[in-house]
Design a protein around this motif. Structure first.
Motif, PDB file in Angstrom:
ATOM      1  N   PRO A   1      -5.349  -2.514  10.857  1.00  0.00           N
ATOM      2  CA  PRO A   1      -5.148  -3.719  10.041  1.00  0.00           C
ATOM      3  C   PRO A   1      -5.214  -3.379   8.555  1.00  0.00           C
ATOM      4  N   ILE A   2      -4.428  -4.113   7.761  1.00  0.00           N
ATOM      5  CA  ILE A   2      -4.323  -3.840   6.322  1.00  0.00           C
ATOM      6  C   ILE A   2      -4.766  -5.066   5.533  1.00  0.00           C
ATOM      7  N   VAL A   3      -5.571  -4.825   4.502  1.00  0.00           N
ATOM      8  CA  VAL A   3      -5.901  -5.865   3.522  1.00  0.00           C
ATOM      9  C   VAL A   3      -5.184  -5.454   2.239  1.00  0.00           C
ATOM     10  N   ALA A   4      -4.478  -6.384   1.597  1.00  0.00           N
ATOM     11  CA  ALA A   4      -3.702  -6.024   0.403  1.00  0.00           C
ATOM     12  C   ALA A   4      -4.159  -6.827  -0.806  1.00  0.00           C
ATOM     13  N   ILE A   5      -4.453  -6.102  -1.884  1.00  0.00           N
ATOM     14  CA  ILE A   5      -4.889  -6.766  -3.123  1.00  0.00           C
ATOM     15  C   ILE A   5      -3.993  -6.286  -4.269  1.00  0.00           C
ATOM     16  N   PRO A   6      -2.970  -7.077  -4.624  1.00  0.00           N
ATOM     17  CA  PRO A   6      -2.079  -6.625  -5.696  1.00  0.00           C
ATOM     18  C   PRO A   6      -2.747  -6.697  -7.066  1.00  0.00           C
ATOM     19  N   THR A   7      -2.489  -5.667  -7.883  1.00  0.00           N
ATOM     20  CA  THR A   7      -2.970  -5.684  -9.273  1.00  0.00           C
ATOM     21  C   THR A   7      -1.800  -5.704 -10.249  1.00  0.00           C
ATOM     22  N   THR A   8      -0.570  -5.734  -9.708  1.00  0.00           N
ATOM     23  CA  THR A   8       0.621  -6.029 -10.512  1.00  0.00           C
ATOM     24  C   THR A   8       1.223  -7.298  -9.904  1.00  0.00           C
ATOM     25  N   ALA A   9       2.054  -7.993 -10.683  1.00  0.00           N
ATOM     26  CA  ALA A   9       2.722  -9.179 -10.140  1.00  0.00           C
ATOM     27  C   ALA A   9       4.199  -8.853 -10.090  1.00  0.00           C
ATOM     28  N   GLY A  10       4.628  -8.271  -8.961  1.00  0.00           N
ATOM     29  CA  GLY A  10       6.013  -7.824  -8.916  1.00  0.00           C
ATOM     30  C   GLY A  10       6.572  -7.536  -7.550  1.00  0.00           C
ATOM     31  N   THR A  11       5.915  -6.633  -6.803  1.00  0.00           N
ATOM     32  CA  THR A  11       6.585  -6.148  -5.590  1.00  0.00           C
ATOM     33  C   THR A  11       6.493  -7.136  -4.434  1.00  0.00           C
ATOM     34  N   GLY A  12       5.427  -7.926  -4.393  1.00  0.00           N
ATOM     35  CA  GLY A  12       5.240  -8.819  -3.244  1.00  0.00           C
ATOM     36  C   GLY A  12       4.871  -8.056  -1.986  1.00  0.00           C
ATOM     37  N   SER A  13       4.560  -6.760  -2.130  1.00  0.00           N
ATOM     38  CA  SER A  13       4.281  -5.925  -0.951  1.00  0.00           C
ATOM     39  C   SER A  13       3.144  -6.495  -0.100  1.00  0.00           C
ATOM     40  N   GLU A  14       2.285  -7.307  -0.727  1.00  0.00           N
ATOM     41  CA  GLU A  14       1.162  -7.887   0.021  1.00  0.00           C
ATOM     42  C   GLU A  14       1.617  -8.826   1.134  1.00  0.00           C
ATOM     43  N   VAL A  15       2.879  -9.254   1.087  1.00  0.00           N
ATOM     44  CA  VAL A  15       3.374 -10.166   2.136  1.00  0.00           C
ATOM     45  C   VAL A  15       4.671  -9.667   2.778  1.00  0.00           C
ATOM     46  N   THR A  16       4.942  -8.364   2.665  1.00  0.00           N
ATOM     47  CA  THR A  16       6.184  -7.862   3.292  1.00  0.00           C
ATOM     48  C   THR A  16       5.877  -6.843   4.395  1.00  0.00           C
ATOM     49  N   PRO A  17       6.813  -6.683   5.327  1.00  0.00           N
ATOM     50  CA  PRO A  17       6.652  -5.663   6.367  1.00  0.00           C
ATOM     51  C   PRO A  17       7.340  -4.349   5.966  1.00  0.00           C
ATOM     52  N   TYR A  18       7.365  -4.051   4.648  1.00  0.00           N
ATOM     53  CA  TYR A  18       8.073  -2.857   4.150  1.00  0.00           C
ATOM     54  C   TYR A  18       7.124  -1.915   3.433  1.00  0.00           C
ATOM     55  N   SER A  19       7.469  -0.645   3.496  1.00  0.00           N
ATOM     56  CA  SER A  19       6.791   0.360   2.677  1.00  0.00           C
ATOM     57  C   SER A  19       7.884   1.291   2.174  1.00  0.00           C
ATOM     58  N   VAL A  20       7.973   1.421   0.857  1.00  0.00           N
ATOM     59  CA  VAL A  20       9.064   2.226   0.274  1.00  0.00           C
ATOM     60  C   VAL A  20       8.507   3.576  -0.172  1.00  0.00           C
ATOM     61  N   LEU A  21       9.089   4.647   0.367  1.00  0.00           N
ATOM     62  CA  LEU A  21       8.600   5.989   0.046  1.00  0.00           C
ATOM     63  C   LEU A  21       9.707   6.823  -0.584  1.00  0.00           C
ATOM     64  N   THR A  22       9.298   7.809  -1.386  1.00  0.00           N
ATOM     65  CA  THR A  22      10.258   8.727  -2.002  1.00  0.00           C
ATOM     66  C   THR A  22      10.543   9.851  -1.009  1.00  0.00           C
ATOM     67  N   LEU A  23      11.819  10.070  -0.732  1.00  0.00           N
ATOM     68  CA  LEU A  23      12.223  11.134   0.197  1.00  0.00           C
ATOM     69  C   LEU A  23      13.020  12.184  -0.573  1.00  0.00           C
ATOM     70  N   GLN A  24      12.445  13.383  -0.700  1.00  0.00           N
ATOM     71  CA  GLN A  24      13.135  14.446  -1.461  1.00  0.00           C
ATOM     72  C   GLN A  24      14.462  14.820  -0.778  1.00  0.00           C
ATOM     73  N   ASP A  25      14.501  14.775   0.549  1.00  0.00           N
ATOM     74  CA  ASP A  25      15.704  15.174   1.305  1.00  0.00           C
ATOM     75  C   ASP A  25      16.949  14.418   0.868  1.00  0.00           C
ATOM     76  N   ILE A  26      16.785  13.111   0.673  1.00  0.00           N
ATOM     77  CA  ILE A  26      17.956  12.295   0.339  1.00  0.00           C
ATOM     78  C   ILE A  26      18.010  12.000  -1.162  1.00  0.00           C
ATOM     79  N   GLU A  27      17.119  12.620  -1.913  1.00  0.00           N
ATOM     80  CA  GLU A  27      17.028  12.416  -3.363  1.00  0.00           C
ATOM     81  C   GLU A  27      17.025  10.924  -3.698  1.00  0.00           C
ATOM     82  N   SER A  28      16.208  10.198  -2.972  1.00  0.00           N
ATOM     83  CA  SER A  28      16.137   8.761  -3.230  1.00  0.00           C
ATOM     84  C   SER A  28      14.850   8.200  -2.629  1.00  0.00           C
ATOM     85  N   LYS A  29      14.781   6.894  -2.589  1.00  0.00           N
ATOM     86  CA  LYS A  29      13.652   6.227  -1.958  1.00  0.00           C
ATOM     87  C   LYS A  29      14.173   5.443  -0.761  1.00  0.00           C
ATOM     88  N   LYS A  30      13.313   5.251   0.209  1.00  0.00           N
ATOM     89  CA  LYS A  30      13.757   4.529   1.390  1.00  0.00           C
ATOM     90  C   LYS A  30      12.574   3.772   1.978  1.00  0.00           C
TER      91      LYS A  30
END
Ligand code: NAP
Ligand code: FE
Length: 364
Positions: free
Chosen positions: A124-153
């Protein structure tokens, strides 16, 4: 929405039992400074002490976390064996918390995060945002940097929706003004993209417009670089509302194109989106003019040119791309099939190149 949202000043200290109910051992995932500077880490430690919980503070999450760093953090979590992951920070630590919650219970290659389906349930995850932007605290997403594709996914799974999100705008008060503006523009981008997305609905449209209005109310203060707690509260609300929108709709090409600007040019995520938004509105105007009109109306502005002026004032458009860079970035972003399918109109690589060029091209 499976996430329980608890909002208001002092909400962490007042609702410690929400965390205590999730287990006895907590791994706190945060950035180098965000947990400390925001005051959120101190509040969480007080709550954990009050409930006799054990904790481990993992405070080394970098901006735009890489898959490799998540594999390392996952190994750490499997050794320490927490019951709950507490993410504190901007989108980077919150997204990291989600990856770690999966890997803590699953000893598997990092790329398997992208299957979205795991042998063992994530912690289980508890989320406490300290920026007001991504909304990650209420999304089912996690965006990571992938060197293989030279991008984020992003990877997605219903099981990485945080169980509880605490929204306290006091934690965003120490945010530098540039980070405040960039993250606010990320939230605006989520609301606008969600409003335009193929996967949108009348329900997400209502929420998106509400979020856009809250951003608009704060625009003068964002430009002046002077925000009271009231505006910070509005921006945090705008961000969480926009997060609720993209939890349902996903994002579009603005995000996939913006990833190249972050990966290659180190442009902060929200600014990267903001630089592309006006040209995206011009593109959508050709195929869904009423949608663009509704956004302009919510922002009380007359046309896309005026929208572009507001973005320029907020973001200081200080980079220029060479034609070969534009070609490379469009080659990468056209591969983001989910974003392409979620974008209205049939966007081609050439159109993406034109959007980059008109937004930040060397000749524009
Ligand atoms: P961030 O990368 O989390 O943080 C940016 C900077 O702000 C860091 O230097 C951070 O310091 C600092 N900071 C954070 N809170 C602070 C505070 N209260 N006071 C002072 N400094 C503070 O930025 P972000 O824009 O919030 O997140 C961007 C990430 O989220 C990207 O990786 C993006 O792809 C992702 N994202 C995810 C979703 C989603 O749905 N999951 C949606 C959009 C974007 P520290 O380094 O010390 O923490
Ligand atoms: Fe975003």
């Amino acid at each position: 929405m499976p996430t329980k949202v608890i909002a208001g000043e002092g909400c962490v200290l007042k609702n410690g039992e929400e965390i205590a109910g999730l287990g006895k051992r907590a791994m706190i995932v945060t950035g180098k400074s965000s947990g400390h500077k925001s005051g959120a880490l101190q509040d969480i430690l007080q709550v954990l002490d009050e409930h006799n919980m054990q904790y481990d503070v993992y405070d080394c999450i970098e901006n735009n976390p890489t898959l490799e760093s998540m594999v390392e953090a996952g190994e750490h979590a499997r050794r320490w064996k927490p019951d709950v992951i507490i993410g504190i920070g901007g989108g980077s630590p919150l997204d990291a918390a989600k990856a770690i919650a999966v890997l803590a219970n699953n000893d598997m290659p990092g790329m398997d995060l992208y299957s979205g389906n795991y042998p063992n349930k994530p912690l289980p995850i508890v989320a406490i945002p300290t920026t007001a932007g991504t909304g990650s605290e209420v999304t089912p997403y996690s965006v990571l940097t992938l060197q293989d594709i030279e991008s984020k996914k992003g990877f997605t799974s219903e099981d990485i929706f945080p169980k509880v999100a605490f929204l306290d705008a006091v934690y965003t008060q120490m945010l530098p003004i540039d980070v405040t503006v960039h993250t606010a523009v990320d939230a605006l981008s989520h609301a606008i993209e969600g409003f335009m997305a193929m996967r949108g609905s009348v329900y997400t449209d209502y929420i998106a417009l509400e979020s856009i209005k809250l951003f608009t109310e704060c625009m003068p203060q964002l430009k002046a670089g002077d925000l009271s707690l009231m505006e910070r509260e509005k921006l945090l609300r705008a961000s969480t509302l926009a997060g609720i929108v993209i939890a349902h709709t996903g994002t579009t090409i603005v995000h996939s194109m913006g990833y190249s600007l972050t990966y290659f040019k180190n442009i902060p995520h929200g600014k990267a989106n903001g630089l592309l938004l006006a040209e995206y509105l011009r593109f959508v105007e050709k195929v869904a003019a009423a949608k663009v009109q509704a956004i302009l109306q919510a922002m009380k502005i007359a046309n896309v040119d005026e929208f572009a002026e507001h973005m320029n004032e907020l973001l200081h458009d200080d980079i220029r791309l060479l034609p070969e860079e534009i070609e490379k970035y469009a080659t990468i972003s056209i591969r983001a099939t989910a974003s392409i399918q979620n974008t209205v109109g049939n966007i081609t690589k050439d159109e993406q190149m034109s959007m980059f060029a008109a937004s930040i091209g060397a000749d524009s």
